[in-house]
Design a protein around this motif. Structure first.
Motif, PDB file in Angstrom:
ATOM      1  N   CYS A  60      53.628   8.657 -20.636  1.00 21.61           N
ATOM      2  CA  CYS A  60      53.002   9.725 -21.413  1.00 21.61           C
ATOM      3  C   CYS A  60      53.755  11.043 -21.156  1.00 21.61           C
ATOM      4  N   TYR A  88      51.382  13.818 -20.028  1.00 20.57           N
ATOM      5  CA  TYR A  88      51.005  13.657 -18.620  1.00 20.57           C
ATOM      6  C   TYR A  88      52.090  14.225 -17.706  1.00 20.57           C
ATOM      7  N   CYS A 126      48.065  16.383 -20.550  1.00 18.09           N
ATOM      8  CA  CYS A 126      47.337  15.271 -21.195  1.00 18.09           C
ATOM      9  C   CYS A 126      45.839  15.398 -20.917  1.00 18.09           C
ATOM     10  N   THR A 148      42.374  10.336 -19.639  1.00 15.10           N
ATOM     11  CA  THR A 148      42.567   9.655 -18.362  1.00 15.10           C
ATOM     12  C   THR A 148      43.557   8.521 -18.541  1.00 15.10           C
ATOM     13  N   ALA A 149      43.953   7.927 -17.444  1.00 10.36           N
ATOM     14  CA  ALA A 149      44.897   6.815 -17.512  1.00 10.36           C
ATOM     15  C   ALA A 149      44.312   5.623 -18.248  1.00 10.36           C
ATOM     16  N   CYS A 194      44.148   6.838 -22.279  1.00 12.46           N
ATOM     17  CA  CYS A 194      45.348   7.339 -22.940  1.00 12.46           C
ATOM     18  C   CYS A 194      46.149   6.195 -23.558  1.00 12.46           C
ATOM     19  N   HIS A 208      50.324   6.700 -17.654  1.00 16.70           N
ATOM     20  CA  HIS A 208      50.355   7.899 -16.820  1.00 16.70           C
ATOM     21  C   HIS A 208      51.228   7.608 -15.588  1.00 16.70           C
TER      22      HIS A 208
END
Length: 332
Positions: A292, A295, A300, A303-304, A307, A311
């Motif tokens: 990302c 990120y 960003c 959240t992981a 997304c 990340h």
């Protein structure tokens, strides 16, 4: 000679006097006969009018009356399966015998039976279309039962008859689907009340089946409850297609339990194969495999887990730092 002549004249005179009487009598007999014929014709016409009035009052045409008489002329014993049943009777339980007896009665005039049950003072709230399934011994669509709880518009379903052809309109698809144990319990409860209103002798059968399905819900992980719902539908369909098993005859569903509830079952393997096929054919250039950019820039908002991108460090794929803090100049 004179005596003989007088005797002849006397006899002729007597014959002349008797002839009008005969003619009069004959005429009276003819008139009486004609009156009798007219009375008979009037009686026949009156009888015909009474028959027509009777047909008009009953709402049944002459063609329908003839058709009904012809149907009555066919005896059940004329069917080969009924003959076989007479020769080798099935060993059915009292519950099955009573159920089959009622189904035969309802089948004689299903439309009248449905109208009667829906107009009964204590008729429970139940979808109109599903009453037909109850009275004919077919499986109930729990999705439609659940949908009826949220339906605000009236049931616009109706039937048009063209000769011997019946065309049904307005059979809506269910707006809700049973996907959880709670929804199944609600829909099943309404179904039990409707079925017991017609088949009061099936209380123990329905109670045992309900407990059976709830035990399966408890034994299977929540993520696999759809398998229990599929098994329930398959089991109820099997009972609806036969007249020699009850819903409480769980041994008759052993193969269905394997098919839907075990990892080796055909339904489970088909589902697994489908999901595996989808994962194998996934595009290798899927953007989810890329780091990302936002990120790595610290911008960003996701959240992981939510997304679209990974990340990770865009340089070394390390999850512990971003590109600006990476000590490597190139990706390993």
């Amino acid at each position: 000679m004179l005596d003989a002549h007088d005797a002849t004249v006397s006899i002729s005179a007597q014959r002349g006097r008797q002839a009008p009487r005969v003619a009069t009598t004959s005429g009276r007999n003819v008139e009486e006969h004609e009156e009798e014929n007219e009375g008979s014709a009037a009686s026949t016409g009156s009888k015909r009018r009474r028959d027509q009035d009777s047909d008009d009052e009953s709402g049944e045409s002459s063609d329908e009356s003839v058709s009904r008489i012809r149907r009555k002329a066919v005896s059940n014993l004329d069917y080969p399966w009924e003959i076989e049943e007479q020769v080798n009777p099935s060993n059915l339980s009292p519950v099955l015998l009573q159920t089959r007896k009622l189904l035969v009665i309802f089948a004689a005039d299903l439309k009248q039976a449905k109208a009667s049950v829906r107009n009964a003072p204590k008729c429970p709230d139940f979808p109109s279309g599903e009453w037909t399934n109850v009275l004919s011994g077919q499986a109930i669509d729990l999705n439609k039962v659940l949908s009826s709880l949220y339906q605000l518009a009236p049931d616009a379903r109706h039937t048009e008859k063209v000769g011997e052809l019946e065309i049904k309109f307005g059979d809506p698809a269910p707006t809700k689907k049973v996907t959880t144990q709670g929804q199944w319990t609600i829909a099943w409860g309404k179904t039990v009340r409707a079925v017991l209103f017609v088949f009061r002798h099936r209380e123990e059968e329905l109670e045992r089946y309900g407990e059976h399905i709830l035990q399966l819900f408890g034994a299977v992980d929540v993520s696999q409850h759809q398998r229990v719902l599929s098994y329930d539908q398959a089991a109820r369909n099997r009972v609806a297609h036969r007249r020699d098993i009850l819903l409480s005859d769980f041994a008759a569903f052993a193969d269905l339990q394997i098919q839907y509830l075990t990892a080796a079952g055909s339904a489970a393997t088909a589902s697994t194969s489908s999901s595996t096929s989808k994962s194998v054919t996934r595009n290798p250039t899927d953007r989810r495999l890329e780091a990302c950019r936002r990120y790595n820039l610290g911008k960003c908002p996701k959240t992981a887990a939510t997304c679209t991108y990974l990340h990770v460090c865009s340089v070394c794929d390390d999850e512990t730092h971003v590109a600006d803090k990476c000590q490597k100049k190139s990706r390993n």
